[in-house]
Design a protein around this motif. Sequence first.
Motif, PDB file in Angstrom:
ATOM      1  N   VAL A  29      46.830  31.742  47.149  1.00  0.00           N
ATOM      2  CA  VAL A  29      47.572  32.925  46.701  1.00  0.00           C
ATOM      3  C   VAL A  29      48.297  33.582  47.871  1.00  0.00           C
ATOM      4  O   VAL A  29      49.398  34.108  47.701  1.00  0.00           O
ATOM      5  N   ASN A  30      47.716  33.534  49.060  1.00  0.00           N
ATOM      6  CA  ASN A  30      48.385  34.079  50.238  1.00  0.00           C
ATOM      7  C   ASN A  30      49.683  33.310  50.501  1.00  0.00           C
ATOM      8  O   ASN A  30      50.726  33.909  50.785  1.00  0.00           O
ATOM      9  N   LYS A  31      49.634  32.008  50.361  1.00  0.00           N
ATOM     10  CA  LYS A  31      50.815  31.170  50.604  1.00  0.00           C
ATOM     11  C   LYS A  31      51.946  31.510  49.639  1.00  0.00           C
ATOM     12  O   LYS A  31      53.079  31.725  50.067  1.00  0.00           O
ATOM     13  N   ILE A  32      51.661  31.587  48.351  1.00  0.00           N
ATOM     14  CA  ILE A  32      52.750  31.862  47.404  1.00  0.00           C
ATOM     15  C   ILE A  32      53.146  33.337  47.395  1.00  0.00           C
ATOM     16  O   ILE A  32      54.250  33.673  46.978  1.00  0.00           O
ATOM     17  N   THR A  33      52.275  34.208  47.908  1.00  0.00           N
ATOM     18  CA  THR A  33      52.667  35.603  48.100  1.00  0.00           C
ATOM     19  C   THR A  33      53.719  35.680  49.208  1.00  0.00           C
ATOM     20  O   THR A  33      54.731  36.370  49.070  1.00  0.00           O
ATOM     21  N   LYS A  34      53.489  34.971  50.289  1.00  0.00           N
ATOM     22  CA  LYS A  34      54.459  34.953  51.396  1.00  0.00           C
ATOM     23  C   LYS A  34      55.783  34.345  50.963  1.00  0.00           C
ATOM     24  O   LYS A  34      56.830  34.693  51.502  1.00  0.00           O
ATOM     25  N   GLN A  35      55.777  33.466  49.975  1.00  0.00           N
ATOM     26  CA  GLN A  35      57.007  32.868  49.452  1.00  0.00           C
ATOM     27  C   GLN A  35      57.732  33.824  48.506  1.00  0.00           C
ATOM     28  O   GLN A  35      58.850  33.549  48.088  1.00  0.00           O
ATOM     29  N   GLY A  36      57.093  34.928  48.132  1.00  0.00           N
ATOM     30  CA  GLY A  36      57.693  35.906  47.240  1.00  0.00           C
ATOM     31  C   GLY A  36      57.540  35.574  45.772  1.00  0.00           C
ATOM     32  O   GLY A  36      58.158  36.214  44.926  1.00  0.00           O
ATOM     33  N   VAL A  37      56.716  34.595  45.441  1.00  0.00           N
ATOM     34  CA  VAL A  37      56.529  34.173  44.048  1.00  0.00           C
ATOM     35  C   VAL A  37      55.406  34.969  43.389  1.00  0.00           C
ATOM     36  O   VAL A  37      55.546  35.427  42.264  1.00  0.00           O
ATOM     37  N   LEU A  38      54.308  35.133  44.083  1.00  0.00           N
ATOM     38  CA  LEU A  38      53.183  35.918  43.577  1.00  0.00           C
ATOM     39  C   LEU A  38      53.318  37.320  44.142  1.00  0.00           C
ATOM     40  O   LEU A  38      53.379  37.509  45.353  1.00  0.00           O
ATOM     41  N   ARG A  39      53.394  38.299  43.272  1.00  0.00           N
ATOM     42  CA  ARG A  39      53.629  39.671  43.704  1.00  0.00           C
ATOM     43  C   ARG A  39      52.359  40.501  43.747  1.00  0.00           C
ATOM     44  O   ARG A  39      52.218  41.387  44.583  1.00  0.00           O
ATOM     45  N   VAL A  40      51.432  40.243  42.834  1.00  0.00           N
ATOM     46  CA  VAL A  40      50.174  40.977  42.760  1.00  0.00           C
ATOM     47  C   VAL A  40      49.095  40.001  42.330  1.00  0.00           C
ATOM     48  O   VAL A  40      49.330  39.164  41.452  1.00  0.00           O
ATOM     49  N   ALA A  41      47.937  40.100  42.946  1.00  0.00           N
ATOM     50  CA  ALA A  41      46.788  39.290  42.528  1.00  0.00           C
ATOM     51  C   ALA A  41      45.536  40.135  42.697  1.00  0.00           C
ATOM     52  O   ALA A  41      45.401  40.865  43.682  1.00  0.00           O
ATOM     53  N   SER A  42      44.639  40.024  41.740  1.00  0.00           N
ATOM     54  CA  SER A  42      43.423  40.820  41.804  1.00  0.00           C
ATOM     55  C   SER A  42      42.306  40.144  41.028  1.00  0.00           C
ATOM     56  O   SER A  42      42.546  39.579  39.968  1.00  0.00           O
ATOM     57  N   ALA A  43      41.113  40.228  41.576  1.00  0.00           N
ATOM     58  CA  ALA A  43      39.936  39.859  40.796  1.00  0.00           C
ATOM     59  C   ALA A  43      39.673  40.999  39.826  1.00  0.00           C
ATOM     60  O   ALA A  43      39.910  42.170  40.140  1.00  0.00           O
ATOM     61  N   LEU A  44      39.219  40.665  38.645  1.00  0.00           N
ATOM     62  CA  LEU A  44      38.799  41.667  37.666  1.00  0.00           C
ATOM     63  C   LEU A  44      37.275  41.728  37.707  1.00  0.00           C
ATOM     64  O   LEU A  44      36.609  40.696  37.581  1.00  0.00           O
ATOM     65  N   LEU A  45      36.760  42.910  37.921  1.00  0.00           N
ATOM     66  CA  LEU A  45      35.311  43.087  37.992  1.00  0.00           C
ATOM     67  C   LEU A  45      34.759  43.486  36.633  1.00  0.00           C
ATOM     68  O   LEU A  45      35.423  44.185  35.861  1.00  0.00           O
ATOM     69  N   ALA A  46      33.543  43.065  36.371  1.00  0.00           N
ATOM     70  CA  ALA A  46      32.850  43.508  35.170  1.00  0.00           C
ATOM     71  C   ALA A  46      32.520  44.993  35.341  1.00  0.00           C
ATOM     72  O   ALA A  46      32.278  45.460  36.463  1.00  0.00           O
ATOM     73  N   PRO A  47      32.544  45.759  34.253  1.00  0.00           N
ATOM     74  CA  PRO A  47      32.204  47.185  34.353  1.00  0.00           C
ATOM     75  C   PRO A  47      30.862  47.377  35.065  1.00  0.00           C
ATOM     76  O   PRO A  47      29.905  46.633  34.830  1.00  0.00           O
ATOM     77  N   GLY A  48      30.826  48.360  35.950  1.00  0.00           N
ATOM     78  CA  GLY A  48      29.611  48.638  36.712  1.00  0.00           C
ATOM     79  C   GLY A  48      29.567  47.917  38.047  1.00  0.00           C
ATOM     80  O   GLY A  48      28.701  48.198  38.864  1.00  0.00           O
ATOM     81  N   SER A  49      30.508  47.010  38.303  1.00  0.00           N
ATOM     82  CA  SER A  49      30.516  46.256  39.561  1.00  0.00           C
ATOM     83  C   SER A  49      31.382  46.887  40.642  1.00  0.00           C
ATOM     84  O   SER A  49      31.361  46.432  41.780  1.00  0.00           O
ATOM     85  N   GLU A  50      32.142  47.919  40.295  1.00  0.00           N
ATOM     86  CA  GLU A  50      33.080  48.473  41.267  1.00  0.00           C
ATOM     87  C   GLU A  50      32.407  49.058  42.503  1.00  0.00           C
ATOM     88  O   GLU A  50      32.982  49.049  43.582  1.00  0.00           O
ATOM     89  N   ASP A  51      31.182  49.544  42.387  1.00  0.00           N
ATOM     90  CA  ASP A  51      30.470  50.094  43.531  1.00  0.00           C
ATOM     91  C   ASP A  51      29.365  49.172  44.049  1.00  0.00           C
ATOM     92  O   ASP A  51      28.628  49.539  44.960  1.00  0.00           O
ATOM     93  N   ALA A  52      29.274  47.983  43.483  1.00  0.00           N
ATOM     94  CA  ALA A  52      28.211  47.051  43.873  1.00  0.00           C
ATOM     95  C   ALA A  52      28.491  46.456  45.252  1.00  0.00           C
ATOM     96  O   ALA A  52      29.641  46.352  45.678  1.00  0.00           O
ATOM     97  N   GLU A  53      27.439  46.075  45.926  1.00  0.00           N
ATOM     98  CA  GLU A  53      27.574  45.339  47.184  1.00  0.00           C
ATOM     99  C   GLU A  53      28.269  44.005  46.869  1.00  0.00           C
ATOM    100  O   GLU A  53      28.120  43.480  45.757  1.00  0.00           O
ATOM    101  N   PRO A  54      29.023  43.452  47.822  1.00  0.00           N
ATOM    102  CA  PRO A  54      29.766  42.212  47.538  1.00  0.00           C
ATOM    103  C   PRO A  54      28.929  41.110  46.899  1.00  0.00           C
ATOM    104  O   PRO A  54      29.382  40.456  45.956  1.00  0.00           O
ATOM    105  N   GLN A  55      27.709  40.915  47.349  1.00  0.00           N
ATOM    106  CA  GLN A  55      26.875  39.843  46.803  1.00  0.00           C
ATOM    107  C   GLN A  55      26.384  40.138  45.384  1.00  0.00           C
ATOM    108  O   GLN A  55      25.916  39.240  44.685  1.00  0.00           O
ATOM    109  N   ASP A  56      26.519  41.393  44.945  1.00  0.00           N
ATOM    110  CA  ASP A  56      26.041  41.778  43.618  1.00  0.00           C
ATOM    111  C   ASP A  56      27.163  41.998  42.598  1.00  0.00           C
ATOM    112  O   ASP A  56      26.898  42.356  41.460  1.00  0.00           O
ATOM    113  N   ARG A  57      28.399  41.781  43.024  1.00  0.00           N
ATOM    114  CA  ARG A  57      29.527  41.974  42.109  1.00  0.00           C
ATOM    115  C   ARG A  57      29.527  40.919  41.021  1.00  0.00           C
ATOM    116  O   ARG A  57      29.199  39.766  41.256  1.00  0.00           O
ATOM    117  N   LYS A  58      29.931  41.349  39.849  1.00  0.00           N
ATOM    118  CA  LYS A  58      30.090  40.428  38.729  1.00  0.00           C
ATOM    119  C   LYS A  58      31.577  40.407  38.391  1.00  0.00           C
ATOM    120  O   LYS A  58      32.213  41.447  38.254  1.00  0.00           O
TER     121      LYS A  58
END
Length: 137
Positions: A46-75
Motif C-alpha cells: 500500500v505504501n508503494k501504490i500510495t507513492k504512485q498516487g493511486v491509493l489515496r487513503v487506507a485504513s484498518a477497520l477495528l472491531a468496536p471496543g478495540s480503539e483503545d486496546a493495546e496493539p496485541q489485543d486489537r480485533k
Amino acid sequence: MPPKSDLSASSTSVKIHPYMVWAPDHTDEGALARRLAVRQQHLVGVNKITKQGVLRVASALLAPGSEDAEPQDRKFAGSMLIYEAESLEVARRLAEADVYWKGNVWDKEKMVILPLLMATTLPERAGIVYPMPEDEN
C-alpha cells in the motif's frame, strides 16, 4: 496502468475517479493469524501504490471496543481504501492485487467497491501529507 491524470484535466485526458473499497475480514478462527502473517507485506504494497498516487487513503477497520486496546489485543473487522482509478474494474483489480485478497484475509463475497462523489478534498490536495512507513529493500 497509465500515469495518473489530474481530476480536473481536459476531456481528452484519461479521467480518474475515486473509488472506496470496504473489505471486511473473514471471521473464522484463523482470520487474524492470516492478517498478521502478511501485514508487513501489505503495508509495503500500500505504501508503494500510495507513492504512485493511486491509493489515496487506507485504513484498518477495528472491531468496536478495540480503539483503545493495546496493539496485541486489537480485533480487526477489515480494511477501507480509497483508490483513484479510471474505472470500477480497475479499482477492483487493484484490490484483488493486494496480499490481503490473495492471502484470504478479506471476505471476497462481502467486499464492496463504490464510486465516490467527494464532499471534502483528500488530505494531499489540501497540502497535508502524513508520513508513511519506509519500503522494504
